[in-house]
Design an enzyme around this catalytic site. Structure first.
Site, short mmCIF file in Angstrom:
data_model
loop_
_atom_site.label_atom_id
_atom_site.label_comp_id
_atom_site.label_asym_id
_atom_site.label_seq_id
_atom_site.Cartn_x
_atom_site.Cartn_y
_atom_site.Cartn_z
N ARG A 60 0.87 -1.18 0.00
CA ARG A 60 0.00 0.00 0.00
C ARG A 60 0.90 1.22 0.00
NH1 ARG A 60 -3.01 3.09 4.17
NH2 ARG A 60 -4.95 3.87 3.26
N ASN A 111 -7.12 8.32 2.42
CA ASN A 111 -6.81 7.76 3.73
C ASN A 111 -7.62 8.44 4.83
OD1 ASN A 111 -4.94 6.10 5.47
ND2 ASN A 111 -4.58 8.14 6.32
N GLU A 112 -8.23 7.65 5.71
CA GLU A 112 -8.93 8.14 6.90
C GLU A 112 -9.66 9.46 6.64
OE1 GLU A 112 -6.05 8.32 10.02
OE2 GLU A 112 -5.51 6.22 9.81
N HIS A 128 -9.07 0.72 9.93
CA HIS A 128 -7.76 0.81 10.58
C HIS A 128 -7.86 0.23 11.98
CE1 HIS A 128 -6.67 4.50 7.85
NE2 HIS A 128 -7.00 3.41 7.17
N TYR A 161 -6.15 -0.05 15.43
CA TYR A 161 -5.16 0.31 16.44
C TYR A 161 -5.81 0.21 17.82
CZ TYR A 161 -1.92 1.50 12.77
OH TYR A 161 -1.08 1.43 11.69
N GLU A 198 -4.20 -2.16 7.39
CA GLU A 198 -3.14 -1.44 8.10
C GLU A 198 -3.36 -1.59 9.60
OE1 GLU A 198 -2.20 2.99 8.80
OE2 GLU A 198 -2.80 2.72 6.73
N TRP A 233 1.20 -1.65 8.98
CA TRP A 233 1.88 -0.34 8.99
C TRP A 233 3.12 -0.46 9.85
CZ3 TRP A 233 1.02 4.01 6.27
CH2 TRP A 233 1.78 5.12 6.63
#
Length: 531
Positions: free
Chosen positions: A75, A152-153, A219, A221, A248, A277
């Protein structure tokens, strides 16, 4: 979630592929039967790494180095001009060429949209579409090799209610402009979708794509710091026939500690794509997310080693795309991962229910085999297709030890799981009056390990318990707590101590220990009895 590094860390996108009716076949990579596939219909499970190209344009060797890890995709961070770049069409062509030279599927993303509504200067999705149209000449004809990640985001934690409309409009504009690529769209809330905006509105966005070839990205996290959260989010797409992939994620972050083990194992078990990531170049306090130091492939970090070479990592699970010649002519020999140690419930004089954590496999787990272990002899008891079994026909007042194997579509069998020991109560009681015991290795190091046993009581109160087992690989116990051991060579008989023998119905107690091992440290089979 808010990015906290100078280069603006992308929080792990989880890619969700959606199916639609066969309104219009994609030219290359597309969605078929709820899965991301190549033009020839071969399933494409992304196993890749993110690379911050827009900030490190000279690090072109990273593409070859990422391929050398076993990755099948990368990516690539590009800029649309609002905060970085813009990355011109000529450079986009060079990036695609590097992907193709190194036999990597190229996921291209415009990073400037990160945190729109909360991040000063961030681009809108409409501006991201303007950028993609401006470089369309570099993308046309690359549909077999390129997935287009719009932005992205695209929202932070403010204004995210507009995500559904804005994302649907962006897809419509790209299709109207003639883009035939599979499209990926990221979730709002700094990519982590803690408001479930993407989860709940995904069908609406899917319907905006006339080709049905849209991939949704989450995503993972700090929001996804437990196995339950990871599994619940991903399964919410799978259960609706909406394919998903983790694009990611990391093993640590300032907003919490993501459960990377579950992310990877669940993705592998369910053929979900993931991209970690990131290769190198993180700053602003999250340098620990670098997989290699200073773009040097010979200097892997602990995260890089975990992601690349660890359980369910890309070295073991990645398969090269068939457009590059991968996946042809080689019989599958990869065994499924080892199932979790079974847990027992609803123990009666003639039956017991077992459940265990699922295995994963590159070609898919097709079922399990439950065996009764008696010394070196194994007897098949059940062959369920899922990770649970209800066993019947047991004998009252009898000790049993059960373990599990997993099977894959190619006929390979996993190594045996850890074992659970149960003792059926005497007949006529009609209830679970026994106890069960499960063994797990908490941590392991060269020559040593820490173990833990959980004793679970039956449906009536108990005043004491005893767990017995025999090691098969020469392990020794050096220290124990919350249990009293009576060893005899390789065999151990552990009774409760004064404070943990009285158990209420269905209550549990644990004891732990440290030990030594050499060569192999397999889990023993346990037998549990109440006093």
């Amino acid at each position: 979630m808010r990015a906290r590094l100078a280069l603006l860390l992308i929080l792990a996108p989880l890619f969700v592929v959606f199916t639609a009716g066969p309104a219009q076949a994609a030219t290359g990579i597309r969605i078929s039967g709820g899965r991301l596939v190549e033009a020839n219909g071969t399933e494409l499970v992304l196993r890749g790494i993110n690379h911050a190209h827009v900030w490190y344009q000279s690090q072109t060797s990273s593409f070859a180095n990422i391929k050398a890890t076993g990755a099948n995709s990368v990516r690539v961070v590009l800029g649309s001009g609002q905060r970085w770049g813009p990355t011109p069409a000529s450079e986009v062509s060079s990036v695609i060429s590097l992907c193709k030279q190194n036999k990597l599927i190229c996921v291209l993303e415009a990073h400037d949209t990160t945190g729109y509504g909360e991040q000063s200067g961030a681009a809108t999705l409409a501006q991201a579409v303007d950028y993609w149209i401006s470089v369309q000449s570099a993308l046309t004809g690359q549909e077999n090799y390129v997935i287009l990640n719009i932005g992205n985001e695209p929202y932070g934690n403010q204004g995210y209610a507009a995500w559904t409309t804005d994302t649907a409009n962006a897809i419509r504009r790209l299709r109207s402009a003639g883009f035939q690529h599979t499209i990926m769209v990221d979730a709002p809330n700094w990519g982590q979708d803690w408001t479930f905006t993407m989860r709940d509105n995904a069908p609406t966005v899917k319907a905006a794509d006339t080709t049905g070839n849209t991939v949704f990205s989450i995503h993972m996290y700090g929001v996804f710091d437990t196995a339950a959260e990871v599994q619940a989010y991903l399964s919410s797409f799978i259960s609706r026939g909406l394919p998903i992939a983790v694009g990611e994620f990391g093993n640590n972050h300032s907003d919490g500690n993501p459960d990377e083990d579950t992310i990877m194992s669940y993705a592998q078990a369910n053929r979900i794509g993931y991209l970690g990531w990131s290769w190198s170049g993180n700053g602003g306090g999250v340098e620990y997310l670098d997989m290699v130091q200073n773009f040097n492939p010979a200097s892997r970090t602990s995260w890089g080693t975990r992601f690349i070479a660890g359980a369910n990592g890309i070295a073991a699970t990645s398969r090269e795309a068939t457009i590059y010649g991968g996946g042809t002519g080689t019989p599958d020999s990869q065994a499924p991962t080892t199932p979790g140690t079974p847990t027992a419930s609803n123990l009666t004089s003639t039956g017991v229910n077992l459940a265990w954590s699922a295995s994963s496999d590159n070609v898919g787990v097709t079922g399990y085999t439950v065996v009764r272990v008696q010394g070196t002899t194994e007897t098949t008891i059940s062959s369920p297709s899922t990770n649970s079994a209800a066993l019947t026909g047991l004998t009252p007042s009898t000790a049993y030890t059960f373990a599990v194997y997993a099977r894959d579509a190619a006929g390979n069998r996993s190594t045996r799981s850890g074992a659970v020991g149960v003792t059926t109560p005497a007949g006529g009681g009609g209830g679970n009056t026994g106890c069960t015991a499960t063994y797990r290795i908490v941590g392991q190091w060269q020559g040593g390990f820490q173990g833990e046993v959980t004793v679970t009581n039956g449906s009536t109160a108990s005043t004491g318990w005893t767990v017995t087992w025999t090691y098969a690989n020469g392990q020794t116990i050096t220290q124990m707590w919350n249990g009293q051991d009576t060893p005899s060579g390789a065999s151990h008989s552990v009774r409760n101590v004064s404070h943990n023998g009285n158990l209420a119905p269905n209550a549990s107690a644990q004891f732990g220990f440290t030990g030594t091992w050499n060569g192999t440290n397999s889990a023993p089979t346990l037998t549990c009895a109440r006093s």
